[in-house]
Design an enzyme around this catalytic site. Structure first.
Site, PDB file in Angstrom:
ATOM      1  N   HIS A 126      48.124  27.954  48.146  1.00 29.68           N
ATOM      2  CA  HIS A 126      47.447  29.204  48.520  1.00 29.68           C
ATOM      3  C   HIS A 126      48.222  29.936  49.628  1.00 29.68           C
ATOM      4  O   HIS A 126      48.475  31.147  49.528  1.00 29.68           O
ATOM      5  CB  HIS A 126      46.014  28.886  48.968  1.00 29.68           C
ATOM      6  CG  HIS A 126      45.219  30.075  49.406  1.00 29.68           C
ATOM      7  ND1 HIS A 126      44.400  30.773  48.553  1.00 29.68           N
ATOM      8  CD2 HIS A 126      45.129  30.700  50.613  1.00 29.68           C
ATOM      9  CE1 HIS A 126      43.830  31.775  49.213  1.00 29.68           C
ATOM     10  NE2 HIS A 126      44.255  31.754  50.475  1.00 29.68           N
ATOM     11  N   GLU A 127      48.599  29.208  50.662  1.00 30.67           N
ATOM     12  CA  GLU A 127      49.286  29.850  51.794  1.00 30.67           C
ATOM     13  C   GLU A 127      50.659  30.376  51.387  1.00 30.67           C
ATOM     14  O   GLU A 127      51.117  31.399  51.904  1.00 30.67           O
ATOM     15  CB  GLU A 127      49.394  28.881  52.973  1.00 30.67           C
ATOM     16  CG  GLU A 127      48.050  28.454  53.570  1.00 30.67           C
ATOM     17  CD  GLU A 127      47.172  29.611  54.032  1.00 30.67           C
ATOM     18  OE1 GLU A 127      47.715  30.662  54.433  1.00 30.67           O
ATOM     19  OE2 GLU A 127      45.935  29.469  53.956  1.00 30.67           O
ATOM     20  N   HIS A 130      50.365  33.767  50.188  1.00 29.20           N
ATOM     21  CA  HIS A 130      50.348  34.748  51.281  1.00 29.20           C
ATOM     22  C   HIS A 130      51.757  34.990  51.818  1.00 29.20           C
ATOM     23  O   HIS A 130      52.141  36.125  52.082  1.00 29.20           O
ATOM     24  CB  HIS A 130      49.445  34.265  52.420  1.00 29.20           C
ATOM     25  CG  HIS A 130      47.985  34.315  52.121  1.00 29.20           C
ATOM     26  ND1 HIS A 130      47.382  35.369  51.467  1.00 29.20           N
ATOM     27  CD2 HIS A 130      46.979  33.438  52.412  1.00 29.20           C
ATOM     28  CE1 HIS A 130      46.080  35.142  51.375  1.00 29.20           C
ATOM     29  NE2 HIS A 130      45.807  33.966  51.941  1.00 29.20           N
TER      30      HIS A 130
END
Ligand code: TQI
Ligand code: ZN
Ligand code: ZN
Length: 169
Positions: A126-127, A130
């Site tokens: 997920h990160e 980003h």
């Protein structure tokens, strides 16, 4: 549907190689480092960007570190659960994880004995989204959906994640 950060920041046109390094103060085990390598490769598989580990923390494009509480960037961590990690938008590269979490880097998080166990690879995937420039999505099954519960594993990129990152790179 996928989103981007305001202004749609991205790594420069033509980027095929990004380096990452671990904060040397953390002394991470190989099993932990391997989780990040797997998480990066999930994004490499669907883009033209490859990620390679470098030992120079100061020179790396992506700087990974585990910290607790206030750690100097104005976004303090909050102890067990709550905020688990944060990553900054391109091309900042900072990727911080809350050292207070009960991270699971190997074995099955869904059967972990601690109710607060958090799957490291799920959060890393997920990160990294980003770090590449993706914001949150409205698609519940996607990696970039803004909710994860403890003792859950979600590591597979969905069509929405892939379409988003392929719009950028
Ligand atoms: N960290 C938040 C996140 O990564 C930090 C954050 C809030 C953020 N709003 C943001 C980052 C907007 C970029 C843009 O979403 S978290 C999840 C998820 C977190 C949350 O610790 O709450 C995951 C970390 F999506 F499941 F909720 C990892 Cl997978
Ligand atoms: Zn931070
Ligand atoms: Zn997020």
């Amino acid at each position: 549907h996928y989103t981007f950060f305001d202004g749609k920041p991205r790594w420069p046109e033509g980027t095929t190689e990004l380096t990452y390094a671990f904060d040397p103060g953390n002394n991470l085990e190989d099993v932990v480092k391997n989780v990040f390598a797997r998480a990066f490769s999930r994004w490499s598989e669907v883009t033209t960007i490859n990620f390679t580990e470098t030992t120079s923390f100061s020179d790396a494009d992506v700087k990974i570190g585990f910290y607790t509480g206030n750690h100097g960037d104005g976004e303090p961590f909050d102890g067990v659960l709550g905020t688990l990690a944060h990553a900054f938008s391109p091309t900042d590269g900072r990727f911080h994880l809350d050292g207070a979490e009960d991270w699971v880097a190997s074995g099955d998080v869904t059967t972990a004995s601690l109710s607060t166990a958090v799957d490291l690879e799920s959060v890393a995937v997920h990160e990294i989204g980003h770090l590449l420039g993706l914001g949150h999505t409205s698609v519940k099954e996607a990696i970039m959906y803004p909710t994860i519960t403890a003792k859950t594993r979600k590591v597979k990129l969905m069509d929405d994640d892939i379409a988003g990152v392929q719009n950028l790179y």
